[in-house]
Design a protein around this motif. Structure first.
Motif, short mmCIF file in Angstrom:
data_model
loop_
_atom_site.label_atom_id
_atom_site.label_comp_id
_atom_site.label_asym_id
_atom_site.label_seq_id
_atom_site.Cartn_x
_atom_site.Cartn_y
_atom_site.Cartn_z
N MET A 1 -4.93 12.36 6.07
CA MET A 1 -4.90 11.58 4.60
C MET A 1 -6.95 11.83 5.08
O MET A 1 -7.44 10.82 3.66
N ALA A 2 -7.23 12.37 5.71
CA ALA A 2 -8.39 11.84 5.59
C ALA A 2 -9.09 13.47 4.96
O ALA A 2 -8.32 14.72 5.56
N LEU A 3 -9.89 13.91 4.05
CA LEU A 3 -9.81 14.79 3.85
C LEU A 3 -10.99 15.61 4.88
O LEU A 3 -12.22 15.98 3.65
N GLY A 4 -11.18 15.88 5.77
CA GLY A 4 -12.07 16.21 6.61
C GLY A 4 -11.95 15.42 7.67
O GLY A 4 -11.47 14.48 8.03
N LEU B 1 0.23 -0.94 0.33
CA LEU B 1 -0.32 -0.23 -0.36
C LEU B 1 1.10 1.04 0.40
O LEU B 1 1.42 1.55 1.19
N ILE B 2 0.57 2.35 -1.00
CA ILE B 2 1.91 3.53 -1.03
C ILE B 2 1.15 4.41 -0.16
O ILE B 2 2.10 5.27 0.41
N GLY B 3 -0.49 4.44 -0.22
CA GLY B 3 -0.66 5.44 0.22
C GLY B 3 -2.45 5.09 0.50
O GLY B 3 -2.73 4.10 -0.33
N ALA B 4 -3.14 5.54 1.85
CA ALA B 4 -4.59 5.83 0.75
C ALA B 4 -4.81 7.51 1.28
O ALA B 4 -4.60 8.03 1.67
N VAL B 5 -6.09 8.23 0.40
CA VAL B 5 -7.08 9.18 0.70
C VAL B 5 -8.21 9.12 0.81
O VAL B 5 -9.29 8.08 0.31
N ARG B 6 -8.84 9.30 1.96
CA ARG B 6 -9.98 8.87 2.45
C ARG B 6 -11.09 9.95 1.85
O ARG B 6 -11.06 11.33 1.97
N MET B 7 -11.88 10.09 1.23
CA MET B 7 -12.47 11.63 0.35
C MET B 7 -13.99 12.00 1.36
O MET B 7 -14.30 11.37 2.34
N PRO B 8 -14.09 12.99 1.71
CA PRO B 8 -15.76 13.70 2.50
C PRO B 8 -16.47 12.71 1.91
O PRO B 8 -16.76 12.75 0.75
N SER B 9 -17.26 13.27 2.80
CA SER B 9 -19.04 12.72 2.48
C SER B 9 -19.36 13.58 1.36
O SER B 9 -19.72 15.04 1.22
#
Length: 667
Positions: free
Chosen positions: A308-311, A243-251
């Motif tokens: 890394m969570a956009l919110g 896993l290079i990385g992860a980004v959690r998109m906003p609702s």
């Protein structure tokens, strides 16, 4: 490669419906005129959004959609209608602005061209926005969506099939990209989903296995991929890729295009070479957080990297008042925030060497020799080539198949019988009418069979040869030998169909034509329009969709969805984690204790889940005591140290352990 057409689906449900209808009508016109779409027509096709955000048109309890429902019924065939209804579960497309940022990140990691796989490709937004040098293969189950994608992007290879049925040799692709379907649906795939994971995890695992070492994957998936308590799917992913990385998109990031509020994660992977150990294990597990007294599973990756969570991550009541994860952030500018997060990830990845590498020479040689099979052709199928040679389908590719020159001509005649018989059975299965086309196909097969028999003899013929052995009474024993072409045909999955074209008397070796050559043998199964009981409705739903489709069940029972849900008490249960309806036998089996924990946690805030607890308690197995367990040497749950201690004491060989490996457990 041409870029995607700059047209997007409208936002309102009725507007989406009318845009879809316009796309279908235009597609029908293009197919009838056998021509590509003009630039203006491509804009019409690009407004297609499938039915994920327009599910109400299939709900017979919604009278405000009655006119649209009737129009769509008239426009689609029965098979197309069923396929369209299936897409309401997971057909949600991706904002082009988000897609651009994903391709930009892959470019930063070294991708400028190569073979690209998109599982669940939808209308092809990722394909249309791919770099110039990308050679894309898309897999899309819905035939209407796949046809629109082909009309938009004729340069791509769009396969109309379930990704569970797709066969490619491992190591075929440089990059896998896309937005996989989400849900607790489990597809049968004995090669890549033997553990029966949910569809989103299945698609990710299979895509990773199809990448070559050093290849990249960027995938949008449900937050359950990382946050589910069960680490099994993540461990299978980590077994082959880092896993290079992860980004959690906003609702709400997908609200405008897909009409869904579900929280998604963008995951970046890099396929490792065989034998390389994983660089990080922490993301395989979750930690449980407390939000105002409510438990929340959160992957350790986001627990350690909240940026890394956009919110702000939290919980709130969603659909049907169920508590669900939310990420409160600026969803209107999600693509801009995604770009900033991806810049951080790709910068760090380049520092650590987690970028796209060149394919090894042996991989390139294998891919250069790859000849793709036609979609839907089964592994083991023998394929005759125009140059007189033969191939056989293996893992989606056509590999050479050795056939003696003396057997080639007869084998071609046998394969022709195979294809004609398969076509005839397919035609019978799709129509109740005995049409002139059906009669013509049957007559052609009969003539081909008679011609074969006249030249070579019966299909099931054989000769006897002496084995040189004798039975108890002193009689010689004989073995049957069949002609080489027949022996080769038996390896084909449809070889038995050819041999069944005649009735064969074993003793006299007399053959007569089978019934298929003179009359219909297959009658299409009638479409079930309604049922008497909820149990029957559940059976039809399982047969058609593989799961519990409440819209379909309500339609079969002539009820509203609310009434139908009440009628299903005891037959289905609501999963306390995903809120999906699960058939009772599936819910009341497996890891009962894990399901009990989830039901009890949910029942603390939603009392209606008490029925889950009661049902699970009734089938809960008694815990095993120490006296009920018989350990075996070599068991994986017994450590190497315990094995060593046991064998040392048993063999009284303490000094030998420094010099030898355990011959029992291999450790």
């Amino acid at each position: 490669m041409p870029g995607t057409v700059e047209a997007r689906p409208p936002s309102g449900a009725k507007s989406r419906y009318h845009a879809n209808i316009a796309a279908i009508r235009l597609l029908r016109q293009l197919e009838a005129e056998q021509r590509p779409a003009t630039e203006a027509e491509q804009s019409v096709l690009a407004r297609w959004s499938s039915w994920g955000a327009v599910a109400d048109v299939f709900d017979t309890s919604k009278p405000e959609w009655e006119n649209e429902r009737a129009e769509l019924r008239e426009l689609l065939s029965e098979d197309e209608w069923r396929a369209a209804a299936r897409t309401t579960m997971n057909a949600h497309y991706t904002d082009p602005d988000v897609v651009r940022e994903i391709w930009r990140a892959l470019g930063d990691l070294g991708f400028s061209g190569g073979r690209v796989l998109e599982p669940g490709s939808g209308s092809g937004t990722f394909i249309g926005l791919a770099p110039e040098g990308a050679h894309a293969t898309g897999v899309e189950l819905d035939p209407m969506t796949a046809a629109i994608s082909r009309a938009l992007y004729p340069h791509a290879d769009i396969r109309t099939e379930s990704f569970a049925d797709s066969r490619f040799p491992e190591g075929t692709f440089d990059v896998a990209v896309g937005n996989v379907p989400y849900g607790k649906i489990q597809l049968h795939d004995r090669v890549y989903n033997a553990s029966e994971y949910a569809i989103h995890n299945h698609f990710i695992i299979k895509s990773l296995r199809l990448l070559r070492p050093g290849g990249l994957m960027a995938v949008l998936t449900s937050f359950y991929t990382l946050d589910a308590r069960n680490p099994g799917p993540r461990r299978e992913m980590n077994a082959v890729a880092d896993l290079i990385g992860a980004v959690r998109m906003p609702s709400g990031a997908h609200r405008r295009i897909a009409g869904t509020e579900i929280v998604t994660d963008l995951l970046l992977f890099r396929r490792r070479a065989d034998g390389e150990p994983p660089r990080d294990l922490t993301w395989e597990t979750v930690t449980q957080l407390d939000f105002d007294g409510k438990p929340l599973n959160l992957n350790r990756y986001f627990d350690e990297r909240p940026e890394m969570a956009l919110g702000d991550i939290g919980m709130q009541h969603g659909l049907y008042s169920a508590l669900t994860l939310v990420v409160k952030g600026d969803h209107e500018h999600a693509a801009e925030h995604l770009r900033n997060a991806l810049d951080q990830l790709t910068f760090q990845a380049r520092r650590e060497g987690l970028t796209l590498t060149e394919a090894a020479p042996e991989v390139e040689a294998r891919r250069a020799a790859f000849v793709p099979s036609e979609p839907g052709r089964w592994d083991g199928s023998i394929v005759p080539h125009d140059n007189g040679s033969f191939g056989v389908v293996a893992a989606g590719a056509i590999v050479p198949f050795a056939v003696p020159k003396s057997a080639a001509r007869e084998l071609r005649a046998l394969l022709s019988l195979r294809d004609q018989a398969s076509t005839l059975l397919t035609m019978e299965a799709h129509s109740l009418d005995d049409t002139p086309e059906l009669d013509q196909a049957r007559e052609q097969l009969r003539r081909s069979y008679q011609k074969y028999v006249g030249v070579y003899g019966s299909l099931n013929r054989y000769k006897l040869r002496s084995t040189g052995r004798f039975d108890e009474d002193g009689n010689p024993k004989y073995a049957r030998t069949v002609p080489t072409p027949i022996r080769l045909l038996r390896s084909d999955p449809f070889g038995p169909l050819v041999l069944a074209l005649e009735n064969f008397e074993e003793t006299t070796q007399e053959a007569t034509p089978a019934t298929l050559l003179s009359e219909r043998v297959v009658v299409p199964r009638p479409e079930i329009q309604g049922v008497e009981t909820p149990a029957d409705a559940v059976a039809v739903s399982l047969d058609r969709t593989g799961g519990i489709d409440l819209i379909l069940i309500a339609d079969l029972l002539g009820m509203s969805e609310h009434e139908a849900r009440g009628a299903l008490d005891g037959l289905v249960f609501t999963d306390p984690v995903t809120d999906e309806l699960i058939h009772a036998p599936a819910y009341l089996s497996g890891d009962i204790y894990e399901k009990l924990d989830a039901a009890r946690q949910r029942a603390e805030r939603d009392p209606e889940f008490a029925v889950n607890i009661t049902a699970l308690e009734q089938v809960k197995p008694e815990p095993l005591g120490a006296e009920d367990i018989t350990p075996r040497i070599g068991a994986v749950w017994i450590s190497a140290q315990i094995h060593q201690q046991f064998l040392t004491e048993l063999l009284q060989a303490r000094d030998s352990w420094s010099r030898t490996r355990c011959q029992v457990c291999g450790r």
